[in-house]
Enzyme design. Structure first.
Site, PDB file in Angstrom:
ATOM      1  N   ASP A   1       0.834  -1.220   0.000  1.00 47.40           N
ATOM      2  CA  ASP A   1       0.000   0.000   0.000  1.00 47.40           C
ATOM      3  C   ASP A   1       0.861   1.260   0.000  1.00 47.40           C
ATOM      4  O   ASP A   1       1.967   1.264   0.540  1.00 47.40           O
ATOM      5  CB  ASP A   1      -0.922  -0.034   1.235  1.00 47.40           C
ATOM      6  CG  ASP A   1      -2.086   0.929   1.086  1.00 47.40           C
ATOM      7  OD1 ASP A   1      -2.403   1.341  -0.044  1.00 47.40           O
ATOM      8  OD2 ASP A   1      -2.687   1.272   2.133  1.00 47.40           O
TER       9      ASP A   1
ATOM     10  N   HIS B   1       2.208   3.529  -9.056  1.00 48.35           N
ATOM     11  CA  HIS B   1       2.076   2.099  -9.326  1.00 48.35           C
ATOM     12  C   HIS B   1       3.295   1.592 -10.098  1.00 48.35           C
ATOM     13  O   HIS B   1       3.799   0.510  -9.828  1.00 48.35           O
ATOM     14  CB  HIS B   1       0.792   1.807 -10.097  1.00 48.35           C
ATOM     15  CG  HIS B   1      -0.459   2.159  -9.343  1.00 48.35           C
ATOM     16  ND1 HIS B   1      -0.645   1.807  -8.023  1.00 48.35           N
ATOM     17  CD2 HIS B   1      -1.574   2.851  -9.700  1.00 48.35           C
ATOM     18  CE1 HIS B   1      -1.833   2.248  -7.618  1.00 48.35           C
ATOM     19  NE2 HIS B   1      -2.405   2.891  -8.614  1.00 48.35           N
TER      20      HIS B   1
ATOM     21  N   LEU C   1      10.684 -20.276  -4.960  1.00 43.37           N
ATOM     22  CA  LEU C   1       9.670 -19.509  -4.235  1.00 43.37           C
ATOM     23  C   LEU C   1       8.298 -19.642  -4.900  1.00 43.37           C
ATOM     24  O   LEU C   1       8.186 -19.516  -6.115  1.00 43.37           O
ATOM     25  CB  LEU C   1      10.094 -18.029  -4.249  1.00 43.37           C
ATOM     26  CG  LEU C   1       9.114 -17.024  -3.642  1.00 43.37           C
ATOM     27  CD1 LEU C   1       9.111 -17.124  -2.120  1.00 43.37           C
ATOM     28  CD2 LEU C   1       9.472 -15.598  -4.064  1.00 43.37           C
TER      29      LEU C   1
HETATM   30  C1  IPE Z   1      -5.446  -2.684  -0.078  1.00 43.31           C
HETATM   31  O1  IPE Z   1      -5.134  -1.371  -0.305  1.00 43.31           O
HETATM   32  C2  IPE Z   1      -5.526  -3.436  -1.364  1.00 43.31           C
HETATM   33  C3  IPE Z   1      -4.255  -3.673  -2.024  1.00 43.31           C
HETATM   34  C4  IPE Z   1      -3.082  -3.378  -1.551  1.00 43.31           C
HETATM   35  C5  IPE Z   1      -4.357  -4.321  -3.292  1.00 43.31           C
HETATM   36  P1  IPE Z   1      -6.250  -0.246  -0.488  1.00 43.31           P
HETATM   37  O2  IPE Z   1      -5.536   1.025  -0.677  1.00 43.31           O
HETATM   38  O3  IPE Z   1      -7.216  -0.643  -1.533  1.00 43.31           O
HETATM   39  O4  IPE Z   1      -7.005  -0.310   0.915  1.00 43.31           O
HETATM   40  P2  IPE Z   1      -7.782   0.806   1.731  1.00 43.31           P
HETATM   41  O5  IPE Z   1      -8.822   1.388   0.815  1.00 43.31           O
HETATM   42  O6  IPE Z   1      -6.795   1.825   2.158  1.00 43.31           O
HETATM   43  O7  IPE Z   1      -8.356   0.069   2.902  1.00 43.31           O
HETATM   44  C1  IPE Z   2      -1.564   0.217  -3.420  1.00 44.05           C
HETATM   45  O1  IPE Z   2      -1.382   1.589  -3.453  1.00 44.05           O
HETATM   46  C2  IPE Z   2      -1.824  -0.381  -4.780  1.00 44.05           C
HETATM   47  C3  IPE Z   2      -3.203  -0.838  -5.005  1.00 44.05           C
HETATM   48  C4  IPE Z   2      -4.150  -0.875  -4.118  1.00 44.05           C
HETATM   49  C5  IPE Z   2      -3.508  -1.316  -6.331  1.00 44.05           C
HETATM   50  P1  IPE Z   2      -2.604   2.589  -3.433  1.00 44.05           P
HETATM   51  O2  IPE Z   2      -2.994   2.886  -4.836  1.00 44.05           O
HETATM   52  O3  IPE Z   2      -3.705   2.105  -2.573  1.00 44.05           O
HETATM   53  O4  IPE Z   2      -1.927   3.880  -2.784  1.00 44.05           O
HETATM   54  P2  IPE Z   2      -2.551   4.868  -1.713  1.00 44.05           P
HETATM   55  O5  IPE Z   2      -3.057   4.054  -0.592  1.00 44.05           O
HETATM   56  O6  IPE Z   2      -3.649   5.607  -2.424  1.00 44.05           O
HETATM   57  O7  IPE Z   2      -1.421   5.744  -1.327  1.00 44.05           O
HETATM   58 MG    MG Z   3      -4.123   2.337  -0.612  1.00 43.57          MG
END
Ligand code: IPE
Ligand code: IPE
Ligand code: MG
Length: 253
Positions: free
Chosen positions: A32, A49, A143
């Site tokens: 995240d 990303h 792995l």
């Molecule tokens: C969790 O992250 C999902 C992934 C890492 C794929 P999100 O960014 O979607 O989660 P929330 O919305 O902060 O809970």
């Molecule tokens: C995690 O990073 C990747 C996915 C959930 C696909 P985020 O896109 O949720 O990044 P934040 O949480 O908005 O910073």
């Molecule tokens: Mg996120």
């Protein structure tokens, strides 16, 4: 016979502190913070990303160095479909690109590639790419790298119940419902429960990841944003894990 990277340990000083008799067999990661990483640099979310691919490479490398057998990465949740269409499209393009670029490494390092989630929701091309890599690598001995895609813990439990009801209607399900039986209907029944769950970006929540499997998993929240994740963060998490006492509801030894 190609050599698995898990056979050799690297030279990082933190690696030497890791107790080889207490290696977590399965590490799961909620990757995240890509969006915040990009925002803090005045960039579009997709740039976060793209940079997040470095985090994925770091996690794979570190897992191999430590000798972890299973690494599961939360890449796209069922709830992530709520995001703008353009971001979703770019995310799957990135995944296609990653698979293409890492093909040789996956082969060379004998990585067994898996997925969990509702793959039928994915773009056709991505689904095919994923299936191809899975089929090609199913006998690899290195792995086991599992990507959770269009994954939700509740969705997985609902899908499992659905399959069980289907069997029952056919008269093929007569036994009592036990945890072992439920396990058989999960997306990847052969994966052991994670020993360690890492979440980056400092958020203290599970966000619908592996709800069934994390009953007794040790959780570590790191303040680092996913694109900044490096092998040392993984090593530190493993060291923290090794200092914990897992009691599973019992008492101290
Ligand atoms: C969790 O992250 C999902 C992934 C890492 C794929 P999100 O960014 O979607 O989660 P929330 O919305 O902060 O809970
Ligand atoms: C995690 O990073 C990747 C996915 C959930 C696909 P985020 O896109 O949720 O990044 P934040 O949480 O908005 O910073
Ligand atoms: Mg996120």
């Amino acid at each position: 016979m190609k050599k698995s990277k898990q056979e050799g340990r690297g030279e990082h000083p933190l690696l030497k502190l890791i107790d080889t008799s207490k290696i977590p067999a399965h590490v799961a990661i909620i990757m995240d913070g890509n969006g915040r990483w990009a925002k803090s640099r005045g960039l579009a979310r997709i740039e976060g990303h793209k940079a997040g691919i470095e985090g994925v490479k770091a996690a794979v490398e570190a897992a191999q160095e430590v000798g972890v057998k299973y690494l599961t990465l939360y890449a796209f949740s069922v709830e992530n479909w709520k995001r703008p269409e353009s971001e979703v499209k770019e995310l799957f393009n990135l995944l296609d690109h990653y698979l293409e670029k890492e093909k040789e490494k996956i082969e060379e390092e004998q990585i067994r590639f898996r997925t969990i989630g509702r793959l039928n929701d994915l773009p056709k091309k991505t689904k095919k790419n994923l299936e191809d890599v899975q089929n090609k690598t199913m006998n690899h001995k290195g792995l086991t790298l599992t990507f959770a895609l269009s994954y939700g813990g509740r969705a997985e439990i609902c899908d499992a119940i659905g399959k069980m009801i289907g069997k029952a209607k056919m008269g093929e399900f007569s036994s009592e419902v036990t945890e072992d039986i439920v396990q058989k209907y999960l997306y990847a029944p052969d994966l052991p429960d994670p020993d360690l769950l890492i979440r980056t970006s400092g958020e203290y929540r599970i966000s619908n990841f592996l709800l069934w499997q994390i009953a007794y998993t040790e959780i570590i929240i790191l303040d680092v944003l996913w694109p900044d994740f490096r092998p040392e963060h993984f090593y530190e998490a493993v060291l923290d894990y090794q200092r914990r006492e897992r009691r599973y509801g019992g008492v101290s030894e």
